[in-house]
Design an enzyme around this catalytic site. Structure first.
Site, PDB file in Angstrom:
ATOM      1  N   MET A 276       0.846  -1.201   0.000  1.00 17.24           N
ATOM      2  CA  MET A 276       0.000   0.000   0.000  1.00 17.24           C
ATOM      3  C   MET A 276       0.871   1.237   0.000  1.00 17.24           C
ATOM      4  O   MET A 276       1.829   1.346   0.755  1.00 17.24           O
ATOM      5  CB  MET A 276      -0.905  -0.013   1.244  1.00 17.24           C
ATOM      6  N   GLU A 309       4.286   0.905  -6.100  1.00 16.65           N
ATOM      7  CA  GLU A 309       3.954   1.779  -4.968  1.00 16.65           C
ATOM      8  C   GLU A 309       4.646   3.132  -5.108  1.00 16.65           C
ATOM      9  O   GLU A 309       4.081   4.169  -4.756  1.00 16.65           O
ATOM     10  CB  GLU A 309       4.336   1.116  -3.640  1.00 16.65           C
TER      11      GLU A 309
HETATM   12 ZN   LIG Z   1      -1.625   0.311  -6.373  1.00 17.89          ZN
END
Ligand SMILES: [Zn+2]
Length: 854
Positions: A276, A309
């Site tokens: 994330m 990311e």
């Molecule tokens: Zn993503």
């Protein structure tokens, strides 16, 4: 809880009248080390404005208890204004100050503030994960992407811990057994992007610096963390290498300095997804810290995620979608940049586009053929819709379409458009149109019709070659037929292949053209000799399924493995997989291709996907009467290729894992037992801990391991990972008791953390145990609605998808599924979507089995 599922309309109404100046959030997590403590203290102070003084609105909060609510200095009664999901705010002023003090719950589902205790050393670790809307499980806020604000975090934690958040810490003060960490204010960011990671994490540090155009130097401190007990496996140097390559590349391409100061990458336990993109504090699943030997494909996969990311720091974090309809704006772009960056940044992972063509696109094709598919720009009515749209369309199809866009407008125009977009919308929120405007300016092309065709429709086109030749075998015409609604403009390459003197299939012609409408003639080929193979979409420029003319298909059956270029071969493998899934090639023919040509596949990522796909072909697409034969074929193939593989190679490891996945006959299982006991050896093969668990799983599901033996293995590996493997193996035992235990542990109780729910479900569902699990189809349909209502969405999704009777491929199960759908028109749309997708998989399996029967 009516307010738990925030709707788009509510979010729009709130954003129309509110804007947020600052958040100050204080979390006291000193209780985390006490296993009996279920909650932590959270104080959220929000300074915000209201453009319609006197109006009412609400803040979001999912908390077991609220201690105090103060609005503009007036104490409100929590029992009156808090309903478990929202804090009602009435009589707002032009400028407001809201303070909410709550007891929030530690999470065991990976949503909110997750708490994990390491069985190795008893240490406690915390981290947050919020997307799309779980920051409200940790502090009161306005949980929607377009109410951005600077956040200032303060965290009180046990004194021995370190704490990481989006910004650098400015002060740490110690008081007794606790330390309080104060962090600098962040740039304006969305709630779902905030993050706190706390615990006795092991940390490695590095530094990145770069000369800016104005002569100043950009300095970015780097950190990488993992649990202490994983530190001995942590290859932070490799992670930092890719990180620095990526920072160089994105600074050059995006021409906007990284806006979030430092860059921490935290590898955390029991993580629900890959990673994330929290600004400055990226969280990754810790399975990316490799405890045992893995193949190059795993390192490539991790490097891809690191770059994905990082791309989000610009696309998603700096510029954020207004609402979840435009989730693709960030995910498609980041997914594309993961592969593009691996090549562009000069990493050692040069097979990135092969992996993309073969593996990533398989995800998109599958998702795009479900009845529940949707345009890349989706219609997201509420948060449950949003949660389900982190799917193969939003990521892989979107990335494929961006790859096509780059082929269409050129890389320079594409990146110049991105640069304009970042500058124009920095720290703001956008919709599709904002990107199109920038791209049209830089490319000079009208992208409205392109966007309408590619972004605002669903479904995959099928391209088929139509070849006519004269009496001498020379091409008189090659046309490309396009099926599927709507027809789209495709920029494609067509490759013609012929045998060379060594028998390899080599490309002798390549033509690039725009395919439009139902039929497009390829220029420039008249008079050329008819080739052995015509490969449409060669080089994988567009997103489509490709078919073959009869002669090309015959060539592939004879010699798919002899195509000399790995990317072209990967595309051929992908195409025959689609034929198998579509019931146009019998599963046993596909298994035959794998048996004959997988052994010479050079690309390790493609080989590993062949292993997975052949297992699926056998379990779902083979006619029941051919299953036994197919099992013997794959097991013999695995053993033969394992013995033939180069000692110590990635290919050898992949074949060893495939042996574990296919072993059924006595001979294979005896080898598995021998490898575990050390009495059998394969030259160069290290039977390390992860491989041991794979071998144990083979024995467990075949009924050749006892619970006692499996528990014995845990003695060797009493770690979080070992416990997950043990749970998986125990649930895979072929006994009614094992199945009942796994079912009850997940369905009748909500005690298990996410990682063990996953392990139980994986063990329960074994293709070879159809009879043992047949009786669970009826209870499944009885419980899913209740599960959906009662569990967190993450856990509910796993149960609904995982316990669906996938392996009961018969008309009765299809009828039971249809009966549930017909009887539950009012069930939550997201729940119905999952069941519809499982139903579609089942119907597809039945079609494929019929094709295999003939
Ligand atoms: Zn993503």
């Amino acid at each position: 809880m009516p307010g738990k599922n925030l709707s788009r309309e509510e979010a729009q109404q709130r954003a129309a009248i509110l804007s947020v100046d600052t958040y100050r959030v204080h979390l006291d997590v000193t209780s985390a080390v006490d296993p009996s403590a279920a909650t932590f203290r959270s104080t959220s102070t929000i300074a915000f404005r209201c453009s319609e003084p006197g109006a009412a609105s609400f803040a979001d909060l999912l908390a077991p208890a609220v201690r105090a609510v103060t609005l503009n200095g007036t104490a409100l009664d929590p029992s009156e204004v808090f309903d478990g999901t929202r804090v009602r705010l009435e009589g707002l002023a032009a400028e407001n100050l809201l303070v909410v003090e709550a007891d929030c719950a530690y999470s065991r589902t990976g949503e909110g503030l997750h708490r994990f205790v390491d069985p190795v050393d008893g240490e406690t670790y915390l981290y947050t994960h919020y997307e799309p809307a779980d920051a409200r499980r940790v502090f009161a806020n306005f949980e929607q992407p377009d109410l951005k604000a600077p956040f200032t975090f303060t965290v009180t934690a046990p004194a021995a811990w370190d704490v990481y958040a989006n910004a650098v810490h400015t002060e740490v003060t110690e008081e007794g057994a606790a330390r309080t960490w104060r962090f600098a204010p962040t740039q304006p960011i969305s709630t779902y992007l905030t993050a706190v990671v706390a615990g006795p994490y092991h940390v490695e540090r590095a530094h990145y610096s770069r000369e800016s155009k104005d002569g100043s130097t950009l300095e970015i401190p780097l950190a990488a963390t993992c649990r202490k007990s994983l530190a001995k496996y942590f290859d932070a140097d490799e992670i930092f290498t890719v990180t620095k390559q990526g920072l160089d590349f994105f600074h050059t391409e995006f021409d906007y300095p990284y806006p979030f100061g430092k860059y921490d990458q935290c590898f955390v336990p029991e993580y629900n997804i890959g990673a994330m993109e929290n600004p400055g504090c990226v969280t990754f699943r810790e399975e990316f810290v490799f405890r045992s030997k893995v193949t190059e494909a795993a390192y490539e996969g991790r490097a891809n995620v690191i770059l994905h990311e990082m791309a989000h720091m610009w696309f998603g974090d700096l510029v954020t979608m207004k609402w979840w309809d435009d989730l693709w704006l960030k995910e498609s772009f980041a997914d594309f940049m993961g592969s593009y960056g691996l090549i562009g940044a000069g990493t050692k992972y040069t097979a990135a586009w092969i992996t993309f063509a073969n593996r990533r696109k398989a995800w998109a094709y599958r998702q795009d053929q479900f009845p529940t598919t949707h345009p890349i720009t989706a219609d997201i009515r509420d948060l449950e819709d949003a949660k389900l749209n982190f799917d193969g369309i939003t990521y892989a199809k979107g990335a494929s379409v961006l790859k096509q866009l780059v082929a269409y407008v050129g890389a320079e125009a594409f990146f110049e458009g991105a640069r304009q977009y970042f500058k124009r919308h920095a720290f703001g929120n956008t919709v599709l149109d904002d990107l199109l405007v920038a791209l049209e300016e830089t490319s000079g092309r009208d992208l409205r019709s392109w966007a309408a065709a590619w972004l605002q429709t669903s479904g995959v086109n099928v391209l088929t070659p139509q070849l006519t030749v004269d009496a001498e075998g020379r091409i008189t015409e090659l046309a490309v037929l396009q099926d599927g609604e709507p027809a789209r403009p495709h920029r494609i390459a067509v490759g013609l292949y012929e045998r060379d003197t060594d028998g390899a299939l080599v490309r002798t012609e390549r033509v690039e053209l725009d395919v439009t409408g139902a039929r497009t003639v390829v220029d420039g080929l008249v008079g050329k000799p008819r080739p052995a193979l015509v490969l449409l979409n060669d080089d994988d420029l567009t997103y489509c399924k490709v078919r073959f003319d009869d002669r090309s298909l015959a060539t592939l059956r004879e010699g798919l493995g002899e195509i000399d270029q790995p990317l072209s071969r990967a595309l051929a493998w992908s195409a025959v997989w689609n034929l198998t899934r579509d019931g146009l090639m019998p599963a046993r023919d596909y298994l035959d291709l794998v048996d004959r040509f997988a052994g010479t596949e050079s690309d390790i990522g493609v080989l590993q996907s062949l292993h997975q796909q052949s297992r699926t072909a056998l379990d779902l697409y083979a006619a029941p009467e051919h299953r036994g034969e197919g099992e013997r074929l794959l097991a013999a193939c695995a053993l033969r290729e394992l013995r033939a593989a180069e000692p110590g190679s990635d290919h050898q490891l992949a074949w060893a894992r495939f042996l574990a996945l296919t072993a059924d006959g006595t001979e294979h299982l005896q080898l598995v037992e021998g490898l575990l006991a050390g009495s059998a050896r394969i030259d160069g093969l290290t039977v390390d801990q992860e491989l041991r668990w794979s071998l144990w799983l083979a024995l467990a599901s075949a009924g050749r391991a006892t619970a006692e033996e499996l528990n014995g293995e845990l003695e060797l590996d009493n770690t979080a990972s070992g416990r997950q493997h043990l749970t998986h193996c125990l649930a895979a035992l072929p006994t009614p008791g094992a199945k009942a235990t796994a079912w009850a542990a997940v369905v009748d109780s909500d005690e298990l953390p996410n990682a063990l729910v996953e392990a139980q479900i994986a063990g329960f569902a074994q293709a070879g145990q159809r009879e043992l699990t047949a009786g669970y189809a009826a209870p499944y349909f009885e419980v899913i609605e209740e599960i959906w209502a009662q569990r967190s969405i993450e856990i509910a999704m796993r149960i609904v998808s995982g316990f669906f009777p996938h392996y009961q491929t018969d008309e009765a199960t299809l009828a039971a599924t249809d009966a549930w759908l017909a009887g539950h028109p009012e069930a939550a749309p997201a729940l119905r979507r999952l069941v519809l997708e499982c139903r579609d998989d089942l119907a597809r399996a039945l079609r494929a089995q019929a094709a295999d029967r003939g």
